[in-house]
Design a protein around this motif. Structure first.
Motif, PDB file in Angstrom:
ATOM      1  N   LYS A 385      46.618  35.577  39.369  1.00  0.00           N
ATOM      2  CA  LYS A 385      47.833  35.975  38.678  1.00  0.00           C
ATOM      3  C   LYS A 385      48.644  34.735  38.338  1.00  0.00           C
ATOM      4  N   SER A 386      49.075  34.664  37.076  1.00  0.00           N
ATOM      5  CA  SER A 386      49.857  33.522  36.616  1.00  0.00           C
ATOM      6  C   SER A 386      50.913  33.991  35.628  1.00  0.00           C
ATOM      7  N   ASN A 387      52.163  33.609  35.876  1.00  0.00           N
ATOM      8  CA  ASN A 387      53.280  33.984  34.993  1.00  0.00           C
ATOM      9  C   ASN A 387      53.347  35.488  34.774  1.00  0.00           C
ATOM     10  N   GLY A 388      53.090  36.229  35.847  1.00  0.00           N
ATOM     11  CA  GLY A 388      53.213  37.680  35.798  1.00  0.00           C
ATOM     12  C   GLY A 388      52.038  38.412  35.188  1.00  0.00           C
ATOM     13  N   LYS A 389      50.979  37.692  34.797  1.00  0.00           N
ATOM     14  CA  LYS A 389      49.810  38.319  34.177  1.00  0.00           C
ATOM     15  C   LYS A 389      48.575  38.057  35.029  1.00  0.00           C
ATOM     16  N   PHE A 390      47.644  39.032  34.996  1.00  0.00           N
ATOM     17  CA  PHE A 390      46.389  38.908  35.718  1.00  0.00           C
ATOM     18  C   PHE A 390      45.305  38.375  34.784  1.00  0.00           C
ATOM     19  N   TYR A 391      44.502  37.434  35.287  1.00  0.00           N
ATOM     20  CA  TYR A 391      43.435  36.816  34.510  1.00  0.00           C
ATOM     21  C   TYR A 391      42.175  36.693  35.370  1.00  0.00           C
ATOM     22  N   PRO A 392      40.993  36.841  34.753  1.00  0.00           N
ATOM     23  CA  PRO A 392      39.771  36.483  35.477  1.00  0.00           C
ATOM     24  C   PRO A 392      39.739  34.975  35.701  1.00  0.00           C
ATOM     25  N   LYS A 393      39.223  34.559  36.823  1.00  0.00           N
ATOM     26  CA  LYS A 393      39.035  33.135  37.026  1.00  0.00           C
ATOM     27  C   LYS A 393      38.017  32.613  36.021  1.00  0.00           C
ATOM     28  N   ASN A 394      38.139  31.354  35.676  1.00  0.00           N
ATOM     29  CA  ASN A 394      37.299  30.751  34.654  1.00  0.00           C
ATOM     30  C   ASN A 394      35.814  30.957  34.964  1.00  0.00           C
ATOM     31  N   GLY A 395      35.101  31.512  33.974  1.00  0.00           N
ATOM     32  CA  GLY A 395      33.673  31.756  34.119  1.00  0.00           C
ATOM     33  C   GLY A 395      33.327  33.056  34.795  1.00  0.00           C
ATOM     34  N   LYS A 396      34.330  33.793  35.277  1.00  0.00           N
ATOM     35  CA  LYS A 396      34.079  35.039  36.013  1.00  0.00           C
ATOM     36  C   LYS A 396      34.460  36.283  35.203  1.00  0.00           C
ATOM     37  N   GLU A 397      34.677  36.115  33.921  1.00  0.00           N
ATOM     38  CA  GLU A 397      35.147  37.221  33.085  1.00  0.00           C
ATOM     39  C   GLU A 397      34.222  38.431  33.145  1.00  0.00           C
ATOM     40  N   ASP A 398      32.910  38.184  33.107  1.00  0.00           N
ATOM     41  CA  ASP A 398      31.944  39.276  33.011  1.00  0.00           C
ATOM     42  C   ASP A 398      31.210  39.536  34.321  1.00  0.00           C
ATOM     43  N   TYR A 399      31.785  39.072  35.400  1.00  0.00           N
ATOM     44  CA  TYR A 399      31.274  39.416  36.724  1.00  0.00           C
ATOM     45  C   TYR A 399      31.904  40.732  37.170  1.00  0.00           C
TER      46      TYR A 399
END
Length: 547
Positions: A385-399
């Motif tokens: 979570k960064s600046n109030g938004k959730f993101y997949p960690k780099n390279g883990k988008e489709d895991y």
């Protein structure tokens, strides 16, 4: 099938039918656009008010109108949900909830369509007219003006609604009788498609003026549907239908069909920040991005797209199969028995980190039964979570998403309009019509990530699919099912559509995982744990009933 593309604009279409019988509201969800991947989400709300209870005439024609609008939107790739005959408080709350739930993503589009009674009131001091939409429980202003004003929704309210929408593109359609001052009339066309679509706009089209009478069977609706179903309104024949073109077409054609009794008008909202562009529909036929749920006669394994999540779904068909195991490797809770399932669909892969982030960014990471849906503080969690938004960690988008509790999996499925698969559905889908030891093969390495070839979860869909086209039903991560677990459930299971035990302390998960030995990845192997468990080997996928 044609795909509607609504470009960088926000629009109001106000369709005013005037007299004895006017129009209402429907709830619609809209799919993602194809051209240039313009929309991350698309939703629509359609409301139809038919059975009035407090002095207004009944509007039987509204049912046909909303059905036709629903159909044409579906032809353009919209997923449509219908809401009918709702009272004042519910009408207001339905619209607000829709905007909060679906109108906060910048790269999404939303449609709200209303059909029902409308009314115009002239302010005695300012002499300005204000239009109102009328819920089914509102009295007439002639019998109870104060009661009407308390329950009816003014066009100023819709201006407030529009200001709370974060989506760049919103379309309001009102097939009702009223006039108002929220919008100014406009005409003409911007110079080019690029000019039209590069600037925001909110537009309207009314089907008539404040003193005009129109029939319950809406000619405006018929021509509106025709315009979206063909190129009759595409004035410059470029394959794009702007709302300026649509308004011009309706203004001329409705007058002709109604012998001059009805005069549609079109224009833009009274807001200098939102009146420069033009709302666009793409009329060129193309392959649809998404499809409605398949009907019963379609072949198993057919693919379609869940509109809200953009998930590829697989229709498994349902049917009768042997569930469980009586082989030498069977455990005591795997009693072989016969089960018949209704038709259902299931996501082609496990839910990924990217897909789960979309859900979290709308709903938040809520607490349930003492734990957050996602244990984002776990060292192996692949979402941050960064600046109030959730993101997949780099390279883990489709895991596959991991560190998610049963409650977090269940909440996602409800948000996506579906549910977790039952244990029986999971096993049926995993078998894929075959009788292999693992999903799709007797050789586990062909179809699964397990402890013999992996030391962590892997990107979804990399191994061989089963006969239904489903990936990772064996291995990668174990997957939550909807059922409570009971060791002896198979011995007393219903023969049709079993849903598991009731009020037990553990939930079922199935499928084996990257850290499991091959014997623990067997297709019939049952697993269970507390519903608030989150771990690095446990995820889920989405299911839908199909009728």
């Amino acid at each position: 099938m044609k795909q509607i593309i609504i470009l960088i604009t926000t629009i109001f279409i106000i369709i005013s039918n005037l007299s004895a019988q006017e129009r209402g509201f429907i709830k619609v969800k809209v799919p993602q656009a194809t051209s240039g991947n313009l929309y991350e989400y698309s939703y629509a709300l359609v409301i139809g008010e038919c059975n009035y209870t407090n002095g207004w005439s009944q509007l039987n024609g509204v049912r046909t109108d909303v059905a036709e609008v629903k159909a044409v939107l579906e032809q353009h790739g919209f997923y449509v949900v219908l809401k009918e005959d709702i009272k004042s408080d519910e009408l207001n709350q339905t619209i607000k909830n829709f905007i909060v739930d679906y109108g906060q993503e910048v790269n999404s589009r939303i449609i709200i369509y209303y059909a029902g009674h409308g009314h115009t009131i002239t302010n005695k001091t300012t002499k300005k007219q204000m239009g109102y939409i009328v819920p089914v429980d509102a009295p007439t202003p002639y019998s109870d003006k104060n009661g009407f004003m308390k329950k009816a929704l003014s066009m100023d309210r819709f201006k407030e609604y529009s200001n709370s929408i974060q989506s760049k593109h919103a379309l309001f359609v009102f097939d009702a009788c009223f006039a108002g001052v929220v919008f100014r009339r406009a005409g003409g066309f911007p110079a080019s498609i690029s000019d039209k679509t590069s600037k925001p706009v909110r537009q309207f089209i009314t089907s008539g003026g404040a003193d005009e009478t129109v029939p319950d069977e809406s000619i405006f609706r018929q021509l509106f549907v025709r315009a979206l179903s063909s190129k009759v309104a595409d004035g410059d024949n470029d394959g794009f239908l702007s709302v300026s073109e649509l308004g011009y077409y309706l203004q001329n054609e409705v007058i002709n069909y109604n012998n001059g009794l009805q005069h549609p008008k079109y224009g833009k909202i009274l807001d200098p920040a939102l009146d420069e562009g033009d709302f666009i529909f793409v009329l060129n036929p193309q392959e649809p991005l998404s499809d409605n749920l398949p009907q019963n006669n379609k072949t198993t394994g057919v693919k379609f797209t869940n509109i809200k999540t953009n998930l590829i779904m697989i229709w498994t068909g349902g049917g009768t199969f042997a569930m469980g195991n009586n082989g030498s490797d069977a455990k005591s809770d795997e009693t072989l028995h016969t089960v018949t399932l209704n038709n259902f669909a299931i996501s082609r892969t496990e839910i990924t980190n990217s897909q789960y982030c979309k859900f979290l960014n709308q709903k938040g990471n809520q607490f349930e039964e003492g734990e957050t849906w996602l244990d984002i503080n776990a060292t192996d969690c692949q979402i941050e979570k960064s600046n109030g938004k959730f993101y997949p960690k780099n390279g883990k988008e489709d895991y596959p998403v991991i560190e998610v509790t049963w409650y977090g999996a269940n909440a996602y499925c409800k948000w996506a309009g579906g549910r977790l698969p039952t244990e029986a559905e999971f096993e049926f889908a995993s078998k894929g019509g075959d009788n292999y030891k693992y999903s799709g093969s007797n050789s586990i390495s062909n179809v699964a990530w397990y402890n013999g070839n992996s030391n962590s979860s892997q990107e979804v869909g990399q191994k061989q699919a089963n006969a239904f086209g489903l990936y990772d039903m064996t291995g990668n991560v174990k997957e939550w099912c909807s059922d409570y677990y009971d060791h002896n459930y198979y011995k007393n299971s219903p023969k049709e559509n079993p849903k598991g035990a009731t009020n037990r302390s553990n939930r079922v998960y199935r499928g084996g995982s990257w850290d499991a030995r091959a014997e623990y990845c067997r297709l019939t192997k049952r697993n269970y744990d507390k519903a608030n468990l989150s771990t690095d080997y446990l995820g889920f996928r989405l299911a839908y009933p199909v009728f």
